[in-house]
Scaffold this active site. Structure first.
Site, mmCIF file in Angstrom:
data_model
loop_
_atom_site.group_PDB
_atom_site.id
_atom_site.type_symbol
_atom_site.label_atom_id
_atom_site.label_comp_id
_atom_site.label_asym_id
_atom_site.label_seq_id
_atom_site.Cartn_x
_atom_site.Cartn_y
_atom_site.Cartn_z
ATOM 1 N N HIS A 1 38.292 20.339 58.770
ATOM 2 C CA HIS A 1 37.467 21.230 58.341
ATOM 3 C C HIS A 1 37.237 21.629 56.726
ATOM 4 C CE1 HIS A 1 36.591 25.862 58.354
ATOM 5 N NE2 HIS A 1 35.906 25.726 59.292
ATOM 6 N N ASP B 1 46.362 22.016 62.332
ATOM 7 C CA ASP B 1 44.952 23.405 62.357
ATOM 8 C C ASP B 1 44.488 22.864 63.671
ATOM 9 O OD1 ASP B 1 42.607 24.054 62.413
ATOM 10 O OD2 ASP B 1 41.454 23.079 60.497
ATOM 11 N N GLN C 1 40.588 24.830 66.279
ATOM 12 C CA GLN C 1 40.018 24.358 68.121
ATOM 13 C C GLN C 1 40.645 23.776 68.360
ATOM 14 O OE1 GLN C 1 36.937 24.977 67.987
ATOM 15 N NE2 GLN C 1 36.884 25.263 65.664
ATOM 16 N N CYS D 1 31.171 22.950 58.129
ATOM 17 C CA CYS D 1 32.393 22.763 57.042
ATOM 18 C C CYS D 1 33.360 21.668 57.348
ATOM 19 C CB CYS D 1 33.394 23.944 57.704
ATOM 20 S SG CYS D 1 32.603 26.381 57.987
#
Ligand SMILES: Cc1ncc(COP(=O)(O)O)c(C=O)c1O
Lengths: 312, 403
Positions: free
Chosen positions: B118, B195, B198, B362
């Site tokens: 992303h 990250d 999600q 993104c």
């Protein structure tokens, strides 16, 4: 093409809803890009197309397929229809401004700005009615002898000729505008009184006599007769008092009014009025152009002084 | 999971009869919020809208208590060693930027990324590369978009200072084998930042079991209020990090020329915080723990299997990522040959109130590299139903027929 159509439609819808306002803004951005020959990068065309297809597809798949295939063509068609209707709308607004009817002078077809057709109403012999189409056909001052009609500012370059009746609502409605015009622009003003509702021409004869006794008082008398209660017009004692209050010899005027010679002159005058073929009162000729029904002040003023009358 | 009961927690589903039913499939962007979270936020504003920490009065004490409780809940949610390892942020992006700014970088350090990050886990590193002479290396995925451990191992060496990977991809829902990735990274002395934007909403994360060094998540993708997030960091590492944003609440004391920073996490929480949001985030995390991630995953797999199999009936439709729905969590991304993805999304919304995301999500870099214009992404969550899946598929079939 679609963005232009959408911009106009959405701008109107945007008056009612904020989401349409946002779309209209995007459409405007797209229009500005298009007119400067850049691609519409907001994806606006695409957005609108998808939204329309999304609505159509739920009703008819075949319809959506057709729309998708011929979208560009259909948006051009929509553009021209919009262009056409915009031109018509602008023309309507212009005509209403200039003539008091959306469809042109004295035309009584439906007009949104004057939904009840007030600007084209006249009092005709014995009744009140709206004009039929083209009522001014044949209405003219040609071959009409105006020399016996009461006149103000004789010889001025512009001319207003008014046929009206004291007891008629529409004449009463328009009278103040005409007086104001006469005062402001000083045209030649001729007035023919024609009693369309009454069986008698008594007031016409009285008027004739007053005019010949003292023209100035004649116009003062008109101002009163057009504003007083209608019931007074049928009352001889009221008329008597009015004449006296204007400083006239009422008895002398009454004698003059019943003089057979006056009757003949007045009958001749009324004949001349009939020769104009006026369809009802008020009928007002401005520099010879007939205007039937009570128009707004600006319509007469434009006819008399042009579009920019208010600058004069 | 009792779906009917669960859906009753979400005001969004309490539609009036004349309202469009539709289906919300944009959960990867933001999820819907349960009543419990909304009420917690409202309660803060109605009953105790004061500062935490700074003031001595009883209202401040109450806010401090709730704020601390939220931190403790998030620590439990992530399996952190202690609540001081939880730094509140506005979102995942802020957490990643914090690490990018606060580590003491040396020119020549390497940051390792995957090829489908992303932008939030790409641009901060691009900026760092320009600023500090750090080198970026990109690990290519396998053809089915799953993680290529061999490629990763080849790129890993002693120069790698940080491995920063999207734990679960927002593009295709693929989750990385994090434990193995972290182990390998540590073997060469590299730190790992995950990250988890999600991941956190869908799977149980245990930071200590993973032995991950940093992990960022967003509250709004896991039932929490908008603009809330967490950066988890091992305490010893947080202590060593430079402060990122500084000012009020980050220092114990100051003179005109010096200051003494507070210990983590306060050192990183500059200025007045979104107390209502963070208290709400605590409630959201608790809600997910109560529901249980096993039940959540089971429902998502059920939905993903149904959607995947029905989508494959549509001619010209291509799925992005592995074909096995079990590898894609709640996400199904696809494109249909010859039909623009934005058009599909707009039409779905217009036709049936089906809300999906379209475009490049993104992850522009991935799309540019493969010259794919964009895709449609349906991202599902535990409260979605099979009926909603059918609504999406039926509408898509109509679109395919017509366009
Ligand atoms: C994988 C991933 N990382 C980072 C982000 C950025 O999240 P936020 O905007 O909440 O910072 C997103 C958001 O979609 C994401 O999916």
């Amino acid at each position: 093409m679609l963005c232009i159509v959408s911009f106009i439609v959405l701008s109107i819808l945007g008056i009612f809803s904020a989401s349409n306002r946002q779309l209209a803004r995007e459409a405007l951005d797209c229009v500005l890009r298009r007119v400067t020959l850049r691609p519409c990068n907001t994806g606006f065309d695409e957005k609108i197309k998808a939204k329309i297809l999304g609505v159509v597809i739920t009703r008819s798949e075949a319809g959506a397929r057709f729309l998708n295939r011929h979208f560009e063509l259909l948006s051009w068609v929509a553009f021209f229809l919009l262009l056409g209707s915009s031109v018509m709308a602008v023309r309507g607004v212009y005509l209403f401004y200039v003539t008091g009817s959306c469809n042109g002078l004295n035309n009584s077809a439906f007009c949104v700005f004057d939904p009840t057709g007030q600007n084209n109403q006249v009092s005709t012999l014995g009744q009140t009615c709206s004009l039929s189409d083209n009522p001014e056909r044949g209405v003219t001052l040609k071959n009409v002898d105006l020399s016996d009609w009461p006149v103000l500012n004789a010889g001025a370059s512009n001319q207003i000729v008014m046929v009206g009746c004291y007891a008629c609502d529409y004449t009463r409605k328009v009278y103040p505008s005409i007086r104001a015009l006469v005062q402001k622009y000083r045209p030649e003003f001729r007035f023919g009184e024609y009693q369309v509702k009454e069986q008698t021409d008594l007031l016409t004869r009285v008027g004739y006599c007053v005019y010949h006794a003292d023209p100035e008082k004649y116009w003062a008398m008109n101002d009163v007769l057009f504003t007083t209660e209608k019931a007074n017009l049928d009352d001889p004692s009221y008329v008597h008092q009015l004449l006296a209050s204007l400083g006239l010899d009422a008895n002398q005027i009454e004698t003059c009014a019943s003089d057979p010679q006056t009757q003949t002159r007045v009958e001749k005058l009324l004949n001349e009025i009939r020769r104009t073929n006026f369809p009802g009162t008020p009928t007002i000729f401005i520099n010879g152009v007939p205007m039937v029904g009570p128009k707004p002040y600006r319509v007469y003023a434009i006819q008399l002084e042009g579009l920019f009358y208010w600058m004069k | 999971m009792d779906l009917t009961r669960v859906r009753q927690d979400f005001p969004f589903f309490q539609k009036k009869p004349d309202q469009k039913t539709g289906a919300y499939f944009d959960n990867a962007c933001q999820t819907l919020r349960p009543r419990q979270v909304i009420e917690a936020v409202t309660r803060y504003y109605q009953e105790s809208s004061a500062c935490s920490g700074r003031s001595m009065h009883h209202l401040a004490a109450e806010v401090t208590r709730q704020y601390d409780q939220a931190r403790a809940t998030l620590a439990r949610f992530l399996g952190a060693a202690k609540k001081e390892e939880i730094v509140f942020t506005r979102n995942t992006t802020e957490g990643i930027n914090l690490v990018a700014h606060a580590l003491d970088w040396n020119a020549g350090d390497v940051v390792l990324l995957t090829d489908k990050e992303h932008n939030s886990n790409l641009i901060p590193w691009q900026m760092l590369a320009r600023r500090a002479g750090v080198e970026l290396r990109v690990v290519p995925s396998r053809p089915d978009n799953t993680f290529d451990m061999d490629a990763y191992s080849r790129l890993l060496d002693r120069k790698v200072r940080l491995v920063s990977f999207g734990f679960t991809s927002n593009l295709d829902g693929v989750t990385l084998p994090a434990a193995e990735i972290i182990k390998k990274a540590h073997q060469v002395g590299a730190l790992v930042l995950l990250d988890a934007a999600q991941t956190a909403p869908h799977q149980r994360i245990h930071v200590r079991a993973l032995d991950v060094d940093f992990l960022a998540l967003s509250g709004h993708k896991m039932l929490g209020p908008s603009g809330t997030g967490v950066l988890y960091g091992k305490y010893a590492l947080l202590e060593k990090l430079q402060p990122f944003q500084v000012g009020g609440d980050t220092v114990a004391s100051s003179t005109y020329t010096t200051c003494e920073f507070l210990p983590p996490p306060e050192k990183f929480e500059a200025g007045l915080q979104d107390y209502a949001g963070i208290i709400g985030l605590g409630v959201a995390a608790q809600y997910l723990m109560n529901l249980g991630f096993d039940a959540i995953q089971k429902q998502e797999w059920l939905l993903n299997r149904a959607l995947t199999s029905q989508l494959l009936e549509i001619p010209g439709l291509h799925l992005i990522g592995p074909s096995d729905p079990a590898l894609r969590g709640g996400i199904v991304s696809f494109f249909i040959e010859g039909i623009d993805s934005h058009r599909i999304a707009l039409m779905l919304d217009q036709m049936a109130g089906v809300m999906v995301r379209s475009g490049q999500h993104c992850v522009h870099s991935w799309f540019h590299a493969r010259q794919i214009a964009g895709c449609v992404r349906a991202s599902m969550y535990f409260y979605n139903t099979l009926d909603e899946v059918s609504l999406l598929v039926d509408s898509l079939k109509k679109i395919r027929k017509v366009l």
